[in-house]
Design a protein around this motif. Structure first.
Motif, PDB file in Angstrom:
ATOM      1  N   ARG A 281      52.909  -1.399 -47.430  1.00 57.29           N
ATOM      2  CA  ARG A 281      53.193   0.002 -47.754  1.00 57.29           C
ATOM      3  C   ARG A 281      52.647   0.878 -46.637  1.00 57.29           C
ATOM      4  O   ARG A 281      51.867   0.430 -45.815  1.00 57.29           O
ATOM      5  CB  ARG A 281      52.624   0.403 -49.101  1.00 57.29           C
ATOM      6  CG  ARG A 281      51.152   0.155 -49.255  1.00 57.29           C
ATOM      7  CD  ARG A 281      50.730   0.380 -50.662  1.00 57.29           C
ATOM      8  NE  ARG A 281      49.494  -0.323 -50.902  1.00 57.29           N
ATOM      9  CZ  ARG A 281      48.743  -0.110 -51.934  1.00 57.29           C
ATOM     10  NH1 ARG A 281      49.093   0.779 -52.825  1.00 57.29           N
ATOM     11  NH2 ARG A 281      47.641  -0.779 -52.114  1.00 57.29           N
TER      12      ARG A 281
ATOM     13  N   LEU B  39      43.376   7.922 -55.695  1.00 54.05           N
ATOM     14  CA  LEU B  39      43.650   8.017 -57.134  1.00 54.05           C
ATOM     15  C   LEU B  39      42.787   7.034 -57.921  1.00 54.05           C
ATOM     16  O   LEU B  39      42.263   7.369 -58.988  1.00 54.05           O
ATOM     17  CB  LEU B  39      45.124   7.758 -57.424  1.00 54.05           C
ATOM     18  CG  LEU B  39      46.069   8.897 -57.118  1.00 54.05           C
ATOM     19  CD1 LEU B  39      47.523   8.440 -57.250  1.00 54.05           C
ATOM     20  CD2 LEU B  39      45.810  10.065 -58.043  1.00 54.05           C
ATOM     21  N   GLY B  40      42.644   5.828 -57.394  1.00 60.06           N
ATOM     22  CA  GLY B  40      41.806   4.838 -58.059  1.00 60.06           C
ATOM     23  C   GLY B  40      40.354   5.279 -58.146  1.00 60.06           C
ATOM     24  O   GLY B  40      39.703   5.119 -59.189  1.00 60.06           O
TER      25      GLY B  40
ATOM     26  N   ALA C 155      50.647   6.054 -48.368  1.00 59.12           N
ATOM     27  CA  ALA C 155      50.752   5.538 -49.737  1.00 59.12           C
ATOM     28  C   ALA C 155      49.482   4.779 -50.112  1.00 59.12           C
ATOM     29  O   ALA C 155      48.971   4.917 -51.228  1.00 59.12           O
ATOM     30  CB  ALA C 155      51.976   4.636 -49.875  1.00 59.12           C
ATOM     31  N   TYR C 156      48.952   3.992 -49.179  1.00 59.57           N
ATOM     32  CA  TYR C 156      47.720   3.252 -49.443  1.00 59.57           C
ATOM     33  C   TYR C 156      46.562   4.210 -49.683  1.00 59.57           C
ATOM     34  O   TYR C 156      45.791   4.041 -50.635  1.00 59.57           O
ATOM     35  CB  TYR C 156      47.397   2.320 -48.264  1.00 59.57           C
ATOM     36  CG  TYR C 156      46.116   1.564 -48.461  1.00 59.57           C
ATOM     37  CD1 TYR C 156      46.109   0.369 -49.180  1.00 59.57           C
ATOM     38  CD2 TYR C 156      44.910   2.039 -47.959  1.00 59.57           C
ATOM     39  CE1 TYR C 156      44.923  -0.330 -49.386  1.00 59.57           C
ATOM     40  CE2 TYR C 156      43.725   1.349 -48.166  1.00 59.57           C
ATOM     41  CZ  TYR C 156      43.742   0.174 -48.875  1.00 59.57           C
ATOM     42  OH  TYR C 156      42.568  -0.507 -49.093  1.00 59.57           O
TER      43      TYR C 156
ATOM     44  N   CYS D 110      40.114   8.087 -60.741  1.00 59.36           N
ATOM     45  CA  CYS D 110      40.203   7.545 -62.108  1.00 59.36           C
ATOM     46  C   CYS D 110      38.886   6.909 -62.530  1.00 59.36           C
ATOM     47  O   CYS D 110      38.425   7.109 -63.661  1.00 59.36           O
ATOM     48  CB  CYS D 110      41.326   6.520 -62.206  1.00 59.36           C
ATOM     49  SG  CYS D 110      42.975   7.229 -62.163  1.00 59.36           S
TER      50      CYS D 110
ATOM     51  N   THR E 196      46.644   7.345 -50.660  1.00 55.40           N
ATOM     52  CA  THR E 196      46.842   8.044 -51.935  1.00 55.40           C
ATOM     53  C   THR E 196      46.426   7.166 -53.103  1.00 55.40           C
ATOM     54  O   THR E 196      45.703   7.614 -54.003  1.00 55.40           O
ATOM     55  CB  THR E 196      48.310   8.481 -52.083  1.00 55.40           C
ATOM     56  OG1 THR E 196      48.618   9.381 -51.011  1.00 55.40           O
ATOM     57  CG2 THR E 196      48.562   9.164 -53.415  1.00 55.40           C
ATOM     58  N   ASP E 197      46.858   5.906 -53.104  1.00 55.60           N
ATOM     59  CA  ASP E 197      46.483   4.979 -54.182  1.00 55.60           C
ATOM     60  C   ASP E 197      44.977   4.755 -54.227  1.00 55.60           C
ATOM     61  O   ASP E 197      44.377   4.701 -55.307  1.00 55.60           O
ATOM     62  CB  ASP E 197      47.197   3.644 -54.020  1.00 55.60           C
ATOM     63  CG  ASP E 197      48.671   3.720 -54.336  1.00 55.60           C
ATOM     64  OD1 ASP E 197      49.112   4.725 -54.944  1.00 55.60           O
ATOM     65  OD2 ASP E 197      49.399   2.769 -53.988  1.00 55.60           O
TER      66      ASP E 197
END
Length: 79
Positions: free
Chosen positions: A46, A57-58, A50-51, A61, A53-54
């Motif tokens: 990816r 987000l992780g 994108a990496y 969370c 952002t993920d």
């Protein structure tokens, strides 16, 4: 795994919530920005963005679940 990729992923993990420059990471890996983009996508499956952002987000969370911090503070700290 590739040593350059390990360095980049380690740096991202340590500084995920901070502003990060793809160009600076490319220099660290010894690649041009375009070369870094191709290298990262091939290695990770990816895009760099994108990496990142993920990853952010992780982390957000996890902080939402494990702390009593305000949502706005977590969002700001997560980048």
């Amino acid at each position: 795994a590739d040593p350059a990729l390990r360095r980049v992923l380690t740096r991202l993990g340590e500084h995920a919530g901070e502003p990060v420059s793809q160009a600076a990471l490319a220099r660290e890996a010894g690649l041009s920005p375009a070369g870094f983009s191709r290298f990262f996508r091939r290695a990770m499956g990816r895009t760099f963005q994108a990496y990142l952002t993920d990853l952010r987000l992780g982390l957000a969370c996890r902080r939402l679940l494990e702390t009593d911090e305000r949502v706005a503070d977590i969002a700001y700290a997560s980048g």
